[in-house]
Design a protein around this motif. Sequence first.
Motif, mmCIF file in Angstrom:
data_model
loop_
_atom_site.group_PDB
_atom_site.id
_atom_site.type_symbol
_atom_site.label_atom_id
_atom_site.label_comp_id
_atom_site.label_asym_id
_atom_site.label_seq_id
_atom_site.Cartn_x
_atom_site.Cartn_y
_atom_site.Cartn_z
ATOM 1 N N MET A 1 0.843 -1.191 0.000
ATOM 2 C CA MET A 1 0.000 0.000 0.000
ATOM 3 C C MET A 1 0.880 1.244 0.000
ATOM 4 O O MET A 1 1.834 1.338 0.764
ATOM 5 C CB MET A 1 -0.906 0.008 1.238
ATOM 6 C CG MET A 1 -1.733 1.264 1.419
ATOM 7 S SD MET A 1 -3.038 1.494 0.190
ATOM 8 C CE MET A 1 -4.228 0.270 0.752
ATOM 9 N N LEU A 50 -4.870 -1.671 7.893
ATOM 10 C CA LEU A 50 -4.074 -2.291 6.835
ATOM 11 C C LEU A 50 -3.348 -3.531 7.353
ATOM 12 O O LEU A 50 -3.295 -4.562 6.676
ATOM 13 C CB LEU A 50 -3.064 -1.285 6.277
ATOM 14 C CG LEU A 50 -3.642 -0.111 5.478
ATOM 15 C CD1 LEU A 50 -2.559 0.899 5.157
ATOM 16 C CD2 LEU A 50 -4.300 -0.615 4.189
ATOM 17 N N VAL A 55 -1.776 -6.419 4.913
ATOM 18 C CA VAL A 55 -0.777 -5.614 4.203
ATOM 19 C C VAL A 55 0.530 -5.645 4.991
ATOM 20 O O VAL A 55 0.529 -5.496 6.215
ATOM 21 C CB VAL A 55 -1.257 -4.159 4.035
ATOM 22 C CG1 VAL A 55 -0.173 -3.292 3.395
ATOM 23 C CG2 VAL A 55 -2.532 -4.117 3.202
ATOM 24 N N THR A 254 -3.450 3.267 -3.342
ATOM 25 C CA THR A 254 -2.839 4.426 -2.684
ATOM 26 C C THR A 254 -3.875 5.188 -1.868
ATOM 27 O O THR A 254 -5.011 5.373 -2.312
ATOM 28 C CB THR A 254 -2.224 5.366 -3.735
ATOM 29 O OG1 THR A 254 -1.221 4.654 -4.476
ATOM 30 C CG2 THR A 254 -1.581 6.575 -3.078
ATOM 31 N N LEU A 261 -8.929 6.906 -1.416
ATOM 32 C CA LEU A 261 -8.347 5.639 -1.854
ATOM 33 C C LEU A 261 -8.453 5.577 -3.367
ATOM 34 O O LEU A 261 -9.542 5.692 -3.936
ATOM 35 C CB LEU A 261 -9.089 4.455 -1.229
ATOM 36 C CG LEU A 261 -8.587 3.061 -1.619
ATOM 37 C CD1 LEU A 261 -7.168 2.832 -1.104
ATOM 38 C CD2 LEU A 261 -9.532 1.982 -1.093
#
Length: 336
Positions: A1, A50, A55, A254, A261
């Motif tokens: 990310m 996240l 992530v 991103t 987002l």
Amino acid sequence: MEIHPTRGTCNYRCRMCLWSDQSELTYTTKGLDSGGLMTAAEWTRALGELCDAGVRRLIVSGGGEALINPDLPSILNTAAAIGFEIHVYTTGFAIREGSPLFDALLRCHRIRLSVHSPDPVTYDHIAGTRPQQRALDRVAHNLTALHDARSELPNIGIGMVIQPDNHDQIEAMVKWAQSLSADWLDLRKDEVDVTADLSSEQLTEIRHQLRNVRANPPEGTRIDIGDELVAIANNVAQDRSRTSECMGRWFRPTIGAYGHLTPCDLKAEPRFARSGYDLGNVKSSRILDVVEVSNDRHIADDCEQCMPSSRTGNAIVHKLLEDLKAGVGLDEQPFV
């Protein structure tokens, strides 16, 4: 990310940068600032979400210069404590040895300093810095300070964007990077066409210098040559073909400075932002809720510009999906 934990601005005016225009192409003029910047608390919440979602790698880049955000040390320290692999892209100008920011950077895994010329005059011309700032010397000092203070990590490298103003300085930059014991040097061209096109004479000089670098690689500093520069070095046509659908949100999503987002880093930047590519805002919603709501949206691969890494990533994802439909599993791919 990728995340953009900035104040929505940059202290540089690099000629080829997405932030070269800070009057017409801004968050305000594009209507992206209505909810306010992400706060440190909101970034902390987002990082936790996240992590819970699996992530593991965090790219701190874009949205301006993250290192001039006074909240960045706490954001980086939170990310490090959670266990993220952290990559930071920066001009390197705002680093201060012994500061909380300096200590937080030492907890990262990779730091790439954007340096587009080893010559102070050319550097100032490209970056928009003033000679009295001695910006190139300051960045070189900061790189050395990080290098001397680290243990095994972070890896510290340099990124150079080849453009008309520095097209003949590739070999000089390689020597400069090696003299500073940089771990690597990324060489790429202006791949989203912010600056003027390179002339045939400039392309010939670039090809000559790239081939010299490939034939005589420096010791201790790895040289990475970007996609379109490889095409120039090999004297082949650059391929900018697209696919039927953008898959960027599955490999380079991103979160912008105001919480938007987007499918990729370019779409989080004011220069290329368009409402049709905004998947939602994580300031007021959980990230996975935003992902779920936007999951079935078709995103056409028809952006005004697309980075080579995204074009390549799109092509690879499409090929993998086609292979899966044909019965070829991921464990049968040559990269396994």
